[in-house]
Design a protein around this motif. Structure first.
Motif, PDB file in Angstrom:
ATOM      1  N   GLY A  15      41.648  42.263  51.404  1.00  0.00           N
ATOM      2  CA  GLY A  15      42.768  42.387  50.478  1.00  0.00           C
ATOM      3  C   GLY A  15      42.444  43.246  49.276  1.00  0.00           C
ATOM      4  N   VAL A  16      41.207  43.168  48.787  1.00  0.00           N
ATOM      5  CA  VAL A  16      40.778  44.011  47.671  1.00  0.00           C
ATOM      6  C   VAL A  16      40.845  45.473  48.086  1.00  0.00           C
ATOM      7  CG1 VAL A  16      38.821  44.629  46.181  1.00  0.00           C
ATOM      8  CG2 VAL A  16      39.315  42.211  46.647  1.00  0.00           C
ATOM      9  N   GLU A  17      40.321  45.775  49.273  1.00  0.00           N
ATOM     10  CA  GLU A  17      40.319  47.169  49.730  1.00  0.00           C
ATOM     11  C   GLU A  17      41.730  47.685  49.977  1.00  0.00           C
ATOM     12  OE1 GLU A  17      38.311  50.136  53.035  1.00  0.00           O
ATOM     13  OE2 GLU A  17      37.669  48.041  52.953  1.00  0.00           O
ATOM     14  N   VAL A  18      42.564  46.890  50.617  1.00  0.00           N
ATOM     15  CA  VAL A  18      43.944  47.318  50.894  1.00  0.00           C
ATOM     16  C   VAL A  18      44.692  47.577  49.587  1.00  0.00           C
ATOM     17  CG1 VAL A  18      46.157  46.570  51.850  1.00  0.00           C
ATOM     18  CG2 VAL A  18      44.060  46.264  53.173  1.00  0.00           C
ATOM     19  N   ALA A  19      44.533  46.678  48.613  1.00  0.00           N
ATOM     20  CA  ALA A  19      45.201  46.862  47.322  1.00  0.00           C
ATOM     21  C   ALA A  19      44.690  48.121  46.617  1.00  0.00           C
ATOM     22  CB  ALA A  19      44.990  45.629  46.444  1.00  0.00           C
ATOM     23  N   ALA A  20      43.377  48.326  46.634  1.00  0.00           N
ATOM     24  CA  ALA A  20      42.800  49.521  45.999  1.00  0.00           C
ATOM     25  C   ALA A  20      43.268  50.789  46.708  1.00  0.00           C
ATOM     26  CB  ALA A  20      41.278  49.428  45.991  1.00  0.00           C
ATOM     27  N   ASP A  21      43.321  50.753  48.029  1.00  0.00           N
ATOM     28  CA  ASP A  21      43.780  51.928  48.777  1.00  0.00           C
ATOM     29  C   ASP A  21      45.234  52.263  48.459  1.00  0.00           C
ATOM     30  OD1 ASP A  21      41.313  52.238  49.945  1.00  0.00           O
ATOM     31  OD2 ASP A  21      41.922  51.539  51.937  1.00  0.00           O
ATOM     32  N   GLY A  22      46.024  51.247  48.106  1.00  0.00           N
ATOM     33  CA  GLY A  22      47.421  51.487  47.765  1.00  0.00           C
ATOM     34  C   GLY A  22      47.594  52.403  46.571  1.00  0.00           C
ATOM     35  N   LEU A  23      46.605  52.458  45.688  1.00  0.00           N
ATOM     36  CA  LEU A  23      46.690  53.335  44.522  1.00  0.00           C
ATOM     37  C   LEU A  23      46.754  54.807  44.901  1.00  0.00           C
ATOM     38  CD1 LEU A  23      44.141  51.642  42.115  1.00  0.00           C
ATOM     39  CD2 LEU A  23      46.626  51.615  41.964  1.00  0.00           C
ATOM     40  N   PHE A  24      46.233  55.142  46.064  1.00  0.00           N
ATOM     41  CA  PHE A  24      46.213  56.544  46.480  1.00  0.00           C
ATOM     42  C   PHE A  24      47.612  57.092  46.731  1.00  0.00           C
ATOM     43  CE2 PHE A  24      41.866  55.294  47.107  1.00  0.00           C
ATOM     44  CZ  PHE A  24      41.144  56.431  46.753  1.00  0.00           C
ATOM     45  N   GLN A  25      48.571  56.210  46.939  1.00  0.00           N
ATOM     46  CA  GLN A  25      49.951  56.667  47.133  1.00  0.00           C
ATOM     47  C   GLN A  25      50.460  57.394  45.893  1.00  0.00           C
ATOM     48  OE1 GLN A  25      52.178  53.244  48.415  1.00  0.00           O
ATOM     49  NE2 GLN A  25      51.021  53.077  50.320  1.00  0.00           N
TER      50      GLN A  25
END
Length: 160
Positions: A15-25
């Motif tokens: 969940g930490v990685e998925v949330a952090a990856d969302g910032l790339f949008q």
């Protein structure tokens, strides 16, 4: 405080990685499905975390005899509190204690919280001519997975 991850914490790190990856949008980067790195970790020996529960993590491996930072992620709700900086310092300290010559990573060249951030923490872009065979294969695998959706670079911090 940075520490080694506990086995029960690995699922929560997804969940930490998925949330952090969302910032790339925000910068027009969307990752292909199934590319989270922490899901591939089956033990905690290469995973440093900070927080309880962890708000960020660093996943490491070995590439060409160097410590390689596979993934550094901090949950967006906890960013700008120094967690990433403490994690990267712990990775560098672990590299020094392990006796490796450098810490390497691959990252997006133009994303402010990627290559420019790592440069502020002592990393430099490594030209392709200096890459070892394992780093070359890793970059090829990233391209094959579709992760290179924007210009990427390999970087390293020489230890010692």
């Amino acid at each position: 405080m940075v520490r080694w991850a506990e086995p029960v914490e690995l699922p929560g790190l997804i969940g930490v990685e998925v949330a952090a990856d969302g910032l790339f949008q925000q910068v027009g980067i969307t990752f292909p499905p199934g590319t989270t790195m922490i899901e591939e970790a089956d033990d905690t020996s290469p995973v440093l975390v900070e927080g309880d529960p962890p708000a960020g993590f660093a996943l490491m491996g070995l590439v060409d005899g160097n410590l390689h930072l596979e993934q550094l992620a901090v949950h967006p709700d906890r960013m700008r509190q120094g967690i990433g900086g403490r994690l990267i310092e712990a990775v560098l300290d672990h590299g020094r204690a392990s006796g490796v010559p450098a810490v390497t990573l691959t990252t997006f060249r133009d994303v402010p919280w990627n290559a420019p951030w790592y440069e502020r923490h002592g990393f430099q872009v490594w030209p392709e001519a200096s890459w070892g065979p394992e780093l070359r294969e890793l970059v090829k695998r990233e391209r094959d997975l579709g992760i290179e959706v924007a210009p990427r670079v390999a970087m390293g911090a020489t230890l010692g």
